[in-house]
Design an enzyme around this catalytic site. Structure first.
Site, PDB file in Angstrom:
ATOM      1  N   ARG A   1       0.786  -1.510  -0.070  1.00 19.10           N
ATOM      2  CA  ARG A   1      -0.144  -0.191  -0.257  1.00 19.10           C
ATOM      3  C   ARG A   1       0.555   1.149   0.248  1.00 19.10           C
ATOM      4  NH1 ARG A   1      -2.561   4.253   0.243  1.00 19.10           N
ATOM      5  NH2 ARG A   1      -4.567   4.516   1.621  1.00 19.10           N
TER       6      ARG A   1
ATOM      7  N   GLN B   1       3.470   2.385  11.748  1.00 20.23           N
ATOM      8  CA  GLN B   1       3.156   0.982  10.593  1.00 20.23           C
ATOM      9  C   GLN B   1       4.052  -0.108  11.360  1.00 20.23           C
ATOM     10  OE1 GLN B   1       0.027   0.952   9.627  1.00 20.23           O
ATOM     11  NE2 GLN B   1      -0.315  -0.977   8.054  1.00 20.23           N
TER      12      GLN B   1
ATOM     13  N   GLY C   1      -9.897   0.533   5.338  1.00 21.67           N
ATOM     14  CA  GLY C   1     -10.991  -0.291   4.910  1.00 21.67           C
ATOM     15  C   GLY C   1     -10.650  -1.522   4.212  1.00 21.67           C
TER      16      GLY C   1
ATOM     17  N   THR D   1     -12.970 -18.788  25.782  1.00 23.53           N
ATOM     18  CA  THR D   1     -13.545 -18.797  26.727  1.00 23.53           C
ATOM     19  C   THR D   1     -13.818 -19.884  26.558  1.00 23.53           C
ATOM     20  OG1 THR D   1     -14.932 -18.104  25.380  1.00 23.53           O
ATOM     21  CG2 THR D   1     -15.006 -16.943  26.987  1.00 23.53           C
TER      22      THR D   1
ATOM     23  N   GLU E   1     -12.970 -24.122  26.347  1.00 27.26           N
ATOM     24  CA  GLU E   1     -12.048 -24.955  27.212  1.00 27.26           C
ATOM     25  C   GLU E   1     -11.733 -24.913  28.646  1.00 27.26           C
ATOM     26  OE1 GLU E   1     -12.265 -28.213  26.795  1.00 27.26           O
ATOM     27  OE2 GLU E   1     -12.473 -28.690  24.697  1.00 27.26           O
TER      28      GLU E   1
ATOM     29  N   ASP F   1     -11.763 -20.762  30.810  1.00 21.42           N
ATOM     30  CA  ASP F   1     -11.503 -18.784  30.827  1.00 21.42           C
ATOM     31  C   ASP F   1     -10.446 -18.940  30.801  1.00 21.42           C
ATOM     32  OD1 ASP F   1     -11.068 -16.137  32.070  1.00 21.42           O
ATOM     33  OD2 ASP F   1     -13.531 -16.060  31.088  1.00 21.42           O
TER      34      ASP F   1
END
Length: 275
Positions: free
Chosen positions: A85, A104, A175, A196, A198, A200
């Site tokens: 980009r 970044q 986006g 969560t 098996e 928390d």
């Protein structure tokens, strides 16, 4: 469900159905013809519960592997996008990849490093678990209790990591991150099951910390002589003092990296135990 329809949470009920005694699952316990319960697991009720709970370990490793697969996917997509980009750069033209900006880099590179570390740890724990549970293989010199703690820790850490990696990866892709083809939405939604399922994650990590602190408290018992206590404290802090005084190693030396990670673990647990 709003996501992950493949998860097998369900409720099933029967009416006027009797399960014969001989069809009960009896790997660790049994009910004889007179209705007397017996078990091959020695110890109290907690020991029997932990024995049954051990069956969750393979599931926790599977969830950790799923989390890592998603994390690596998110990192690959986010980094490739960031490298291609283009935006305005030093030349004033749109010819500079956004990965060249510190914003970044600071967002993605630490996540990439953690993904590598967690993947190495997961593979090591998987190997240790396999050698511990498969008959006929050589076993590591590690206890079942250690295996349990490692499986709990890696499941929790990788579960939290995918949530962070997917969220930040989506954000850093702008986006484009909302497109279904880029799979960030799937990773974000699935990461909640990793936190969560098996067990928390917060509860699992509390269990791991409590177990390690219990070990540490045994080494710091007041009944030890003052000399023994002094030796223990010196063992905890001397390596750190030496490193801080200028002893260094190479970042490419895996043994050096392992030693400083062990040192950090000792210092953190020692500090927590004294609070």
């Amino acid at each position: 469900r709003w996501v992950v329809n493949g998860i097998d949470n369900a409720k099933i009920s029967f009416e006027h159905v009797r399960v014969p005694r001989v069809n009960l699952l009896n790997a660790a316990s049994e009910v004889d013809e007179q209705g007397v319960y017996s078990t091959s697991v020695s110890g109290n009720n907690r020991a029997r519960f932990l024995k049954v709970a051990d069956q969750l370990l393979s599931g926790r490793l599977c969830i950790a592997a799923m989390s890592q697969g998603a994390s690596k996917t998110c990192m690959a997509i986010a980094l490739r996008y960031s490298a291609t980009r283009l935006t305005a750069g030093p030349s004033g033209k749109s010819d500079f990849p956004i990965l060249g900006y510190q914003l970044q880099q600071n967002a993605l590179i630490p996540l990439l490093a953690k993904t590598y570390c967690y993947d190495i740890a997961l593979k090591q724990i998987e190997s240790m678990y396999a050698k511990y549970t498969v008959p006929g293989r050589d076993v590591y010199t590690v206890s079942q209790r250690e295996i349990v703690m490692m499986c709990c820790a890696i499941k929790a850490i990788t579960g939290w990591h995918i949530n962070t990696a997917a969220t930040i990866g989506r954000e850093r892709c702008g986006g484009q991150g909302f497109l279904a083809s880029n799979r960030f939405g799937t990773a974000i939604s699935a990461s909640h099951s990793s936190m969560t399922a098996e067990g928390d994650n917060s509860v699992l990590m509390m269990k791991v910390v409590m177990e390690y602190l219990a070990d540490l408290s045994l080494k710091m018992r007041p009944r030890q002589s003052p000399l023994a206590t002094l030796a223990f404290v010196a063992k905890q802090y001397t390596p750190g003092v030496i490193l801080r005084k200028g002893k260094t190693g190479s970042g490419k030396d895996i043994e050096y990296i392992r030693s400083i990670m062990e040192l950090r673990e000792q210092l953190l647990f020692g500090d927590l135990a004294r609070r």
